[in-house]
Design an enzyme around this catalytic site. Structure first.
Site, mmCIF file in Angstrom:
data_model
loop_
_atom_site.group_PDB
_atom_site.id
_atom_site.type_symbol
_atom_site.label_atom_id
_atom_site.label_comp_id
_atom_site.label_asym_id
_atom_site.label_seq_id
_atom_site.Cartn_x
_atom_site.Cartn_y
_atom_site.Cartn_z
ATOM 1 N N TYR A 150 4.907 3.959 11.818
ATOM 2 C CA TYR A 150 3.580 3.343 11.665
ATOM 3 C C TYR A 150 2.582 4.094 12.547
ATOM 4 C CZ TYR A 150 -0.331 0.124 11.726
ATOM 5 O OH TYR A 150 -1.604 -0.411 11.626
ATOM 6 N N LYS A 154 -0.837 6.270 11.516
ATOM 7 C CA LYS A 154 -2.194 6.016 12.030
ATOM 8 C C LYS A 154 -2.702 7.211 12.855
ATOM 9 C CE LYS A 154 -3.133 2.127 10.063
ATOM 10 N NZ LYS A 154 -4.283 1.982 9.156
HETATM 11 P P1 NDP Z 1 -3.290 -7.511 5.704
HETATM 12 O O1 NDP Z 1 -1.837 -7.469 5.431
HETATM 13 O O2 NDP Z 1 -3.940 -8.834 5.887
HETATM 14 O O3 NDP Z 1 -4.086 -6.709 4.567
HETATM 15 C C1 NDP Z 1 -3.614 -5.487 4.062
HETATM 16 C C2 NDP Z 1 -4.400 -5.132 2.811
HETATM 17 O O4 NDP Z 1 -3.945 -3.856 2.349
HETATM 18 C C3 NDP Z 1 -4.214 -6.127 1.693
HETATM 19 O O5 NDP Z 1 -5.439 -6.399 1.081
HETATM 20 C C4 NDP Z 1 -3.283 -5.408 0.744
HETATM 21 O O6 NDP Z 1 -3.562 -5.776 -0.604
HETATM 22 C C5 NDP Z 1 -3.673 -3.954 0.970
HETATM 23 N N1 NDP Z 1 -2.569 -3.090 0.590
HETATM 24 C C6 NDP Z 1 -1.381 -2.962 1.213
HETATM 25 N N2 NDP Z 1 -0.577 -2.139 0.526
HETATM 26 C C7 NDP Z 1 -1.293 -1.723 -0.555
HETATM 27 C C8 NDP Z 1 -0.997 -0.890 -1.641
HETATM 28 N N3 NDP Z 1 0.191 -0.276 -1.766
HETATM 29 N N4 NDP Z 1 -1.949 -0.683 -2.585
HETATM 30 C C9 NDP Z 1 -3.151 -1.297 -2.478
HETATM 31 N N5 NDP Z 1 -3.481 -2.108 -1.469
HETATM 32 C C10 NDP Z 1 -2.555 -2.322 -0.521
HETATM 33 O O7 NDP Z 1 -3.509 -6.604 7.017
HETATM 34 P P2 NDP Z 1 -4.825 -6.172 7.836
HETATM 35 O O8 NDP Z 1 -6.046 -6.724 7.225
HETATM 36 O O9 NDP Z 1 -4.542 -6.441 9.257
HETATM 37 O O10 NDP Z 1 -4.747 -4.595 7.624
HETATM 38 C C11 NDP Z 1 -5.827 -3.821 7.130
HETATM 39 C C12 NDP Z 1 -5.804 -2.461 7.820
HETATM 40 O O11 NDP Z 1 -6.023 -2.651 9.208
HETATM 41 C C13 NDP Z 1 -4.497 -1.687 7.686
HETATM 42 O O12 NDP Z 1 -4.802 -0.329 7.457
HETATM 43 C C14 NDP Z 1 -3.841 -1.865 9.050
HETATM 44 O O13 NDP Z 1 -2.985 -0.809 9.356
HETATM 45 C C15 NDP Z 1 -5.075 -1.873 9.938
HETATM 46 N N6 NDP Z 1 -4.912 -2.462 11.259
HETATM 47 C C16 NDP Z 1 -4.489 -3.742 11.397
HETATM 48 C C17 NDP Z 1 -4.365 -4.278 12.683
HETATM 49 C C18 NDP Z 1 -3.829 -5.658 12.928
HETATM 50 O O14 NDP Z 1 -3.426 -5.964 14.067
HETATM 51 N N7 NDP Z 1 -3.826 -6.565 11.937
HETATM 52 C C19 NDP Z 1 -4.724 -3.503 13.873
HETATM 53 C C20 NDP Z 1 -5.143 -2.163 13.599
HETATM 54 C C21 NDP Z 1 -5.260 -1.672 12.328
HETATM 55 P P3 NDP Z 1 -2.472 -6.155 -1.703
HETATM 56 O O15 NDP Z 1 -1.248 -6.646 -0.999
HETATM 57 O O16 NDP Z 1 -3.155 -7.181 -2.557
HETATM 58 O O17 NDP Z 1 -2.269 -4.870 -2.424
HETATM 59 C C1 8X3 Z 2 -1.873 -2.730 14.215
HETATM 60 C C2 8X3 Z 2 -1.893 -2.964 15.682
HETATM 61 O O1 8X3 Z 2 -0.474 -2.788 17.795
HETATM 62 O O2 8X3 Z 2 0.531 -3.849 15.863
HETATM 63 O O3 8X3 Z 2 -2.258 -1.415 13.920
HETATM 64 O O4 8X3 Z 2 0.212 -1.483 15.910
HETATM 65 S S1 8X3 Z 2 -0.325 -2.768 16.323
#
Ligand code: NDP
Ligand code: 8X3
Length: 250
Positions: A150, A154
């Protein structure tokens, strides 16, 4: 004048909140994800601007291209692309890692971001303006135990954001990268494959960031004047000092 934002992963978490926030700012919204029912729920919540939904898996490059090609004429001048779709799959040491999880993270977080950018950029380039906001992570700045692939995905988003900024500067297109720390979304549910108890424990004992916090930041970034680009932002919960140091009151 109509402004259009294309948000990937708008069916949940940060993407869902971002679509709502950009709609609040008056952007017409192209909301994408795999779960149509979630996109319909989002559409029902947005009453001030039109919403166009596209369902595709970002891993499928033909589906990505077909979805973008299917956009009607009035949706084809895209001002903002938020490359948000992504997730972690598993949290294991490199020696115990599951290859299917590795494939998912590289294919979604890295290749998916590239496929979407490749399909959408031709809709920005003729206008010599536009803004791409890539959602990276603190995991793209620091590795942490068992985060291996992961984190690598990133770190790739970090490298690609810098590279896109270099390549697109002469085209008048801004590239920004938002790197959140711990945000309470469905992220951990996905990482731990539906183990809700384990997922909830990630956010216990402190105030995690909420999706709305990141959406407001993205809203701020895309609303700066044309000559200002917030190139990179690291945003953490107050209780978080690094990828591994979180002040918890348990
Ligand atoms: P969620 O799981 O709530 O949302 C993830 C989103 O990504 C969903 O809308 C999902 O839609 C979409 N997605 C995942 N896989 C696919 C795919 N194969 N095709 C199309 N869409 C996809 O997580 P977050 O909102 O937290 O994550 C959003 C972003 O933020 C990610 O890039 C994550 O790495 C990043 N992030 C998150 C953090 C956290 O702590 N939550 C911290 C730092 C970064 P669906 O399943 O409907 O396809
Ligand atoms: C999501 C935040 O710390 O779980 O990118 O990797 S962490």
């Amino acid at each position: 004048m109509t402004k259009i934002a294309f948000v990937t992963g708008a069916s949940s978490g940060i993407g869902y909140a971002t679509a709502l926030e950009l709609a609040r700012q008056g952007y017409h919204i192209i909301a994408t994800g795999r779960r149509l029912e979630r996109l319909e729920q989002l559409t029902a919540q947005i009453t001030n601007v039109p919403v166009h939904t596209l369902t595709f898996d970002v891993r499928d490059k033909e589906a990505v291209q077909q979805a973008v090609d299917s956009l009607p004429a009035e949706w084809r001048q895209i001002d903002v692309l938020v490359n948000n779709a992504g997730n972690a799959h598993g949290l294991s040491s490199i020696q115990e890692g599951d290859i299917a999880d590795w494939d998912a993270m590289i294919d979604i977080n890295v290749k998916g971001l590239l496929y979407v950018s490749h399909a959408v950029l031709p809709l920005m380039l003729p206008y010599k303006k536009g803004h791409i906001v890539n959602i990276g992570s603190i995991a793209g700045k620091e590795v942490y135990p068992n985060g291996n692939v992961y984190c690598a995905s990133k770190f790739a988003v970090d490298a690609l954001s810098k590279a896109m900024r270099l390549d697109l500067v002469q085209e008048g297109i801004k590239v920004s990268e938002v790197n959140p720390g711990l945000v309470e979304t469905e992220f951990s549910e996905v990482r731990f494959k539906g183990d809700s108890e384990r997922a909830a424990s990630v956010y216990q004992g402190y105030q995690a960031l909420q999706a709305q916090d990141i959406a407001e930041l993205i809203g701020f970034i895309v609303s700066r004047p044309a000559h200002v680009n917030l190139a990179e932002v690291l945003v953490l919960p107050t209780a978080q000092a690094s990828a591994t140091i979180v002040k918890k009151n348990l």
